[in-house]
Design a protein around this motif. Structure first.
Motif, PDB file in Angstrom:
ATOM      1  N   PHE A 238       0.830  -1.204   0.000  1.00 46.88           N
ATOM      2  CA  PHE A 238       0.000   0.000   0.000  1.00 46.88           C
ATOM      3  C   PHE A 238       0.864   1.254   0.000  1.00 46.88           C
ATOM      4  O   PHE A 238       0.535   2.236  -0.669  1.00 46.88           O
ATOM      5  CB  PHE A 238      -0.917  -0.010   1.219  1.00 46.88           C
ATOM      6  N   ARG A 239       1.956   1.227   0.733  1.00 45.71           N
ATOM      7  CA  ARG A 239       2.845   2.390   0.770  1.00 45.71           C
ATOM      8  C   ARG A 239       3.427   2.669  -0.617  1.00 45.71           C
ATOM      9  O   ARG A 239       3.498   3.823  -1.055  1.00 45.71           O
ATOM     10  CB  ARG A 239       3.956   2.147   1.794  1.00 45.71           C
ATOM     11  N   ALA A 240       3.822   1.625  -1.323  1.00 47.14           N
ATOM     12  CA  ALA A 240       4.312   1.805  -2.691  1.00 47.14           C
ATOM     13  C   ALA A 240       3.187   2.226  -3.631  1.00 47.14           C
ATOM     14  O   ALA A 240       3.395   3.008  -4.566  1.00 47.14           O
ATOM     15  CB  ALA A 240       4.961   0.509  -3.185  1.00 47.14           C
TER      16      ALA A 240
ATOM     17  N   ASN B 298       2.722   5.179  -6.564  1.00 49.01           N
ATOM     18  CA  ASN B 298       2.328   4.824  -7.930  1.00 49.01           C
ATOM     19  C   ASN B 298       1.064   5.562  -8.355  1.00 49.01           C
ATOM     20  O   ASN B 298       0.976   6.076  -9.478  1.00 49.01           O
ATOM     21  CB  ASN B 298       2.110   3.315  -8.034  1.00 49.01           C
ATOM     22  N   SER B 299       0.068   5.614  -7.475  1.00 51.95           N
ATOM     23  CA  SER B 299      -1.182   6.284  -7.818  1.00 51.95           C
ATOM     24  C   SER B 299      -0.966   7.771  -8.049  1.00 51.95           C
ATOM     25  O   SER B 299      -1.565   8.361  -8.962  1.00 51.95           O
ATOM     26  CB  SER B 299      -2.217   6.078  -6.710  1.00 51.95           C
ATOM     27  N   ALA B 300      -0.128   8.397  -7.223  1.00 49.57           N
ATOM     28  CA  ALA B 300       0.140   9.822  -7.403  1.00 49.57           C
ATOM     29  C   ALA B 300       0.813  10.085  -8.743  1.00 49.57           C
ATOM     30  O   ALA B 300       0.452  11.030  -9.466  1.00 49.57           O
ATOM     31  CB  ALA B 300       1.007  10.337  -6.257  1.00 49.57           C
TER      32      ALA B 300
ATOM     33  N   THR C 225       4.549  -4.567  -7.060  1.00 49.01           N
ATOM     34  CA  THR C 225       4.510  -3.288  -6.347  1.00 49.01           C
ATOM     35  C   THR C 225       5.087  -2.149  -7.179  1.00 49.01           C
ATOM     36  O   THR C 225       4.915  -0.980  -6.819  1.00 49.01           O
ATOM     37  CB  THR C 225       5.303  -3.402  -5.036  1.00 49.01           C
ATOM     38  N   HIS C 226       5.759  -2.468  -8.275  1.00 52.33           N
ATOM     39  CA  HIS C 226       6.341  -1.426  -9.122  1.00 52.33           C
ATOM     40  C   HIS C 226       5.262  -0.556  -9.759  1.00 52.33           C
ATOM     41  O   HIS C 226       5.506   0.613 -10.067  1.00 52.33           O
ATOM     42  CB  HIS C 226       7.217  -2.054 -10.204  1.00 52.33           C
TER      43      HIS C 226
END
Length: 305
Positions: A96-98, A102-104, A250-251
């Motif tokens: 979730f932290r990664a 990524n979403s931003a 997670t990338h």
């Protein structure tokens, strides 16, 4: 003399108020009580799920599963937030932290590209006269109306061929495919609210069409651009289907996929799901709060048009 006239007008208004029928006053009072009461009820209905989301994110597991339901938890813990921001043994929290990053990146890049392309296209549809203008705009809008599940297989095959599977760039290009028509639709209507005379005056003073666009039209269209950017950001930030199918590590995983992974094969971590929902709602709320004045202005201009 002026002061005496003003005083006489005030006294006349007060006299008219005193002459109002008491039954009319009661009806007015009842009306406003009903309006404010209905507003409070609707606000509570809308805000109750968000309040429960926030409460669930800090409640202990025993409080979440307690019967009857407890709106005020007996044991408050911020361990879920600490696990997400400071790491730990929870792989889902690390994911979730990664995913926040990524979403931003994906949402911000998608909105920037779509605004750059869609704003210029919307200006052309709103101002220029050329054959097939209306049909072209409708064709662009028809692509926005296609259900995502209907084109997910062709998109998957194209991304495999271009080696864009499980990459941020691939998601950005896919998101631009449905955000750009949205920008075209909203901004073409907003440009029509700006008087042509302002642009014509700039061109008479020596501006080219592009100069008038950047010096006159775009500054006036700033509220509409910011409102469109916010809604486009929400479309990219909340998208789930494409992110689920086109990402696997997670990338490139985004927040909706990371929240879904809090659901295990045999267990469901309701507290972490609520924590992820709270954190996912923070960036859009901050953007809406900062640009509230421009967003309201853009929506009001569209309504007046």
């Amino acid at each position: 003399m002026g002061g005496a006239a003003a005083a006489s007008r005030v006294s006349a208004r007060r006299a008219r108020r005193r002459k109002v029928d008491p039954r009319v006053r009661r009806r007015r009072a009842t009306y406003w009580v009903f309006v404010y009461g209905a507003a409070i009820v609707v606000s509570l209905i809308i805000l109750a799920p968000f309040a429960w989301l926030l409460i669930s994110s800090v409640a202990a597991p025993r409080d979440l599963l307690a019967r009857p339901l407890r709106w005020i938890p007996e044991h408050v813990t911020f361990s879920r937030y600490q696990s997400i921001f400071h790491g730990g043994l929870n792989d889902a929290a690390d994911t979730f932290r990664a995913a926040l990053v990524n979403s931003a990146i994906v949402a911000g890049s998608s909105v920037a590209i779509s605004l750059a392309v869609g704003t210029l296209g919307a200006y052309a549809f709103a101002r220029l006269r050329f054959p097939g203008r209306r049909a072209g705009l409708l064709l662009m809008l028809s692509t926005y109306m296609l259900p995502p599940i209907a084109i997910v297989v062709p998109l998957y095959l194209v991304m495999v061929q271009l080696h864009l599977l499980d990459t941020r760039l691939g998601l950005i290009l896919v998101y631009c495919s449905f955000i750009t028509p949205f920008v075209l639709w909203i901004m073409s209507g907003h440009f029509r609210t700006i008087p042509r005379e302002l642009e014509d005056a700039a061109r008479v003073d020596g501006c080219s069409r592009m100069g008038a666009l950047f010096r006159v039209v775009l500054p006036l269209a700033r509220p509409g651009i910011l409102a469109t950017a916010l809604f486009g950001f929400l479309l990219a930030w909340d998208e789930f289907l494409y992110a689920l199918i086109f990402t696997s590590t997670t990338h490139s995983k985004t927040i909706p996929v990371a929240i879904a992974e809090f659901t295990g094969r045999f267990t469901v971590d309701f507290g972490m799901i609520a924590t992820g929902g709270v954190l996912a709602a923070v960036p859009p709320l901050l953007i809406a709060f900062v640009f509230q004045r421009y967003i309201v202005g853009g929506l009001s201009a569209g309504a007046i048009k």
